[in-house]
Design an enzyme around this catalytic site. Structure first.
Site, mmCIF file in Angstrom:
data_model
loop_
_atom_site.group_PDB
_atom_site.id
_atom_site.type_symbol
_atom_site.label_atom_id
_atom_site.label_comp_id
_atom_site.label_asym_id
_atom_site.label_seq_id
_atom_site.Cartn_x
_atom_site.Cartn_y
_atom_site.Cartn_z
ATOM 1 N N PRO A 103 0.724 -0.596 0.055
ATOM 2 C CG PRO A 103 -0.384 -1.351 2.167
ATOM 3 C CD PRO A 103 0.223 -2.133 0.874
ATOM 4 N N GLY A 109 7.286 1.105 2.792
ATOM 5 C CA GLY A 109 8.863 0.895 1.596
ATOM 6 C C GLY A 109 8.209 0.836 0.288
ATOM 7 C CB SER A 110 4.990 1.219 -1.555
ATOM 8 O OG SER A 110 4.194 2.311 -2.516
ATOM 9 C CB SER A 111 8.567 5.251 -2.985
ATOM 10 O OG SER A 111 9.026 5.817 -3.248
ATOM 11 C CB ALA A 113 9.613 -2.358 -3.132
ATOM 12 C CG ASP A 154 12.419 2.672 3.303
ATOM 13 O OD1 ASP A 154 12.527 2.167 4.016
ATOM 14 O OD2 ASP A 154 10.824 3.257 2.910
#
Ligand code: MEV
Length: 326
Positions: A103, A109-111, A113, A154
């Protein structure tokens, strides 16, 4: 040609906020992944996020078209493609598609990843043989565009997975985690995170009461080292207890609220070994650690009070090329 790569998200297990003042923190990779596919395209480069419904079309460094909130989110990926193409003899245009199960804006850490997976997929597409260190470094360079000067937690954890202990002045040490029997449960309070505001509030509090707060920071630093040991020893009971203490320290520095306390106590009452705020607090998510057999019970209880609940586990699978079709 079509290349698909993926990379995991992360949670901060212990040490947030205290890490800002150079105490160690521990981050853990989780089994939610960002998927990036790169394939041949006609004429121009296209960057498309399925999740955000955003796209950007770029030709020879110029943006031709864009829609959605795309450009901000997709900008790091444009940068990564620029960097990699410089080193490649492959100049053909591509379409890059992001499809992430992490999400966005959740502290997971979406960005990073997405950047790490994009770097892996694009490097294969450009026929470059680059190592994990390079992937992590290039993703970091790209993340700087959108996130100022991130800690580097991240991109590192997303590249290598497992867990890392991080200290500003010293960098990272990778941990050999032994927690296969653990469920990692994340519950979202539904209150937006306010990272900048919380960091400032904590800094101001520390300025007002340095003698009171210094020992708490010191304690948090020791706690992260103990938690890293617990991860390597596979001692979930100890890890849970340390997480509970860490939550107390976070409450003490003022980043908890009624909703977050409700989520933390709900998780503990339903059988979690430990539960705490994860990330900046003030809103955002809590993390609970439990034996897998207790996970459903905890998730059921949390669903009644949280806006979203994820039952996850730690992963040792870092960035990977998942498919290449020539
Ligand atoms: C936010 O996810 C973590 C904080 O420690 C801020 C930071 O480390 O930059 C609160």
């Amino acid at each position: 040609m079509r290349v698909t790569a993926s990379a995991p998200g992360k949670v901060i297990l212990v040490g947030e906020h205290f890490v800002v003042e150079n105490e160690p923190a521990v981050a853990l990779a989780i089994n939610l992944r960002a998927l990036v596919t790169v394939e041949d395209n006609e004429g121009s480069d296209v960057f498309y996020s399925k999740n955000l419904g955003a796209f950007v079309e770029v030709k020879e460094g110029r943006v031709l078209k864009g829609a959605g909130d795309g450009f901000e989110v997709l900008r790091p990926l444009v940068k990564i493609a620029d960097i990699l193409r410089q080193y490649s003899s492959v100049k053909k245009p591509f379409k890059l598609t992001v499809n992430s199960s992490i999400p966005p804006a959740s502290g997971m850490g979406s960005s990073a990843a997405v950047s790490v997976a994009a770097c892996a997929a694009l490097s294969r597409f450009f026929n470059l043989d680059i190592g994990l260190d390079d992937i992590s470094k290039i993703a970091y360079e790209a993340e700087k565009i959108v996130h100022g000067k991130p800690s580097g937690i991240d991109n590192t954890i997303s590249t290598y997975a497992g867990a890392i202990i991080y200290r500003k002045s010293e960098g990272f040490i990778r941990l050999d985690i032994q927690i296969d029997s653990a469920a990692v449960i994340i519950a979202d309070s539904g209150i937006p995170r306010r990272t900048g505001e919380m960091v400032k509030q904590v800094r101001d509090l520390k300025k007002r009461y340095p003698e009171v707060l210094d020992p708490l920071y010191h304690a948090a630093g020791h706690l992260s080292i103990e938690a890293a040991r617990a991860l390597e020893e596979g001692d979930l009971w100890k890890l849970g207890e340390l997480m509970n203490i860490n939550h107390g320290l976070l409450s003490a520095i003022g980043v908890s609220n009624m909703k977050l306390e409700e989520l933390v106590y709900t998780a503990r009452r339903a059988g979690a070994l430990g539960a705490k705020i994860t990330g900046a607090g003030g809103g955002g998510c809590i993390i609970a650690i439990a034996y897998k057999k207790k996970a459903d019970n905890i998730a059921r209880a949390l669903k009644k009070v949280a806006s979203r609940v994820y039952v996850l586990e730690a992963t040792r699978k870092g960035v990977s090329i998942d498919e290449v079709v020539s």
